[in-house]
Design a protein around this motif. Structure first.
Motif, PDB file in Angstrom:
ATOM      1  N   ILE A  92    -100.920   1.520  27.247  1.00 46.26           N
ATOM      2  CA  ILE A  92    -101.940   0.796  27.923  1.00 46.26           C
ATOM      3  C   ILE A  92    -102.644   1.047  29.328  1.00 46.26           C
ATOM      4  O   ILE A  92    -104.022   1.208  29.405  1.00 46.26           O
ATOM      5  N   THR A 123    -106.677   1.659  30.540  1.00 48.65           N
ATOM      6  CA  THR A 123    -107.228   0.919  31.727  1.00 48.65           C
ATOM      7  C   THR A 123    -107.435   1.751  33.022  1.00 48.65           C
ATOM      8  O   THR A 123    -108.057   1.322  33.971  1.00 48.65           O
ATOM      9  N   ASN A 159    -111.679  -4.342  27.657  1.00 48.21           N
ATOM     10  CA  ASN A 159    -110.435  -3.694  27.397  1.00 48.21           C
ATOM     11  C   ASN A 159    -109.501  -4.281  26.340  1.00 48.21           C
ATOM     12  O   ASN A 159    -109.187  -3.811  25.629  1.00 48.21           O
ATOM     13  N   TYR A 182    -107.904  -3.398  22.704  1.00 53.63           N
ATOM     14  CA  TYR A 182    -106.831  -3.442  22.357  1.00 53.63           C
ATOM     15  C   TYR A 182    -106.729  -4.356  21.017  1.00 53.63           C
ATOM     16  O   TYR A 182    -105.723  -4.112  20.370  1.00 53.63           O
ATOM     17  N   THR A 226    -102.295  -8.172  27.076  1.00 53.00           N
ATOM     18  CA  THR A 226    -103.384  -8.764  27.934  1.00 53.00           C
ATOM     19  C   THR A 226    -102.734  -8.877  29.433  1.00 53.00           C
ATOM     20  O   THR A 226    -103.500  -8.306  30.330  1.00 53.00           O
ATOM     21  N   ILE A 249    -102.871  -4.908  30.260  1.00 49.58           N
ATOM     22  CA  ILE A 249    -104.083  -4.591  30.777  1.00 49.58           C
ATOM     23  C   ILE A 249    -104.722  -5.146  32.130  1.00 49.58           C
ATOM     24  O   ILE A 249    -105.428  -4.373  32.899  1.00 49.58           O
TER      25      ILE A 249
END
Length: 244
Positions: A65, A69, A103, A107, A144, A147
């Motif tokens: 991840i 990001t 983003n 995902y 989430t 992120i």
């Protein structure tokens, strides 16, 4: 806000980046599944429960991840396009939300690719749907939050590699803070242990992986996302005012 969201998606899907990250995610997803299949018992029937598999996926996602990001704001500063972004008529809050949603969309694309595994499993084995659905909800909530954390780190620097490294470290801390809280030294201080445990994400994800959805866990992840995005907004807004 939508033009920024669209621009961010194009930067992912009009290049090999999103597909490469999705392929790595699929590889990480396939490793625990291959291990589970290799240890089948004599019944030769694979029960796709996700209880253990998603623990491995969450651990692997710590390294993936931040790659997703790390460029969110760091590349804007490095390439000098941040000035154009900050002088646009779109508010900073909408910029942060648009980048976050972009983003999250990537995902979701990565998660959608993994549906291949339960579909194939359902043909020759058994899929425990309650655990499957809850585990996907849990890993979405975890993703989430990760992120939002990655975006916050990216807003602090113009070095995307540094943003990824710091993001991986902080996500590792978030995932294993409960183990630290349960250590012999910290257990001597009950109040500190209680504070540390309140930030632990792993025990909350455990309920999702076992097929349980608790409102408190959803509130935890939702609150974490809101706080991290708010801090990202403050970070960008502060730099915007410093530029005059």
């Amino acid at each position: 806000m939508f033009p920024i969201y669209k621009k961010e998606l194009q930067s992912f899907f009009y290049t090999p980046f999103a597909y490469a990250v999705a392929a790595l995610f699929m590889l990480m997803f396939s490793l625990p599944m291959a291990s589970a299949i290799a240890h089948l018992d004599g019944t030769n029937r694979f029960v796709f429960s996700f209880t253990e598999m998603f623990y491995s996926v969450v651990l692997y996602s710590i390294f993936l991840i931040p790659i997703l990001t790390m460029r969110t704001f760091a590349d804007e500063r490095k390439n000098g396009t941040e000035v154009l972004l900050m002088t646009s008529p779109v508010s900073v809050a909408k910029i942060v939300i648009a980048k976050f949603l972009a983003n999250v969309t990537v995902y979701l694309f990565m998660l959608a690719c993994t549906l291949f595994f339960p579909i194939i499993t359902s043909i020759k084995g058994e899929v425990v749907m309650s655990q499957l659905i809850c585990a996907y909800i849990g890993i979405f909530c975890w993703g989430t939050m990760a992120i939002a954390l990655g975006m916050l780190i990216s807003s602090f620097t113009e070095n995307s590699i540094l943003a990824a490294i710091i993001g991986e470290f902080l996500m590792f801390v978030l995932l294993f803070v409960d183990n630290f809280a349960n250590s012999g030294f910290i257990s001597q201080f009950p109040k500190l242990q209680s504070v540390l445990y309140s930030f632990a994400a792993q025990p909350r994800f455990a309920y999702f992986s076992e097929g349980l959805i608790r409102l408190s866990d959803i509130v935890f992840f939702g609150s974490a996302v809101i706080c991290l995005l708010a801090w990202t907004y403050i970070s960008i807004e502060k730099r915007r005012w410093n530029r005059g």
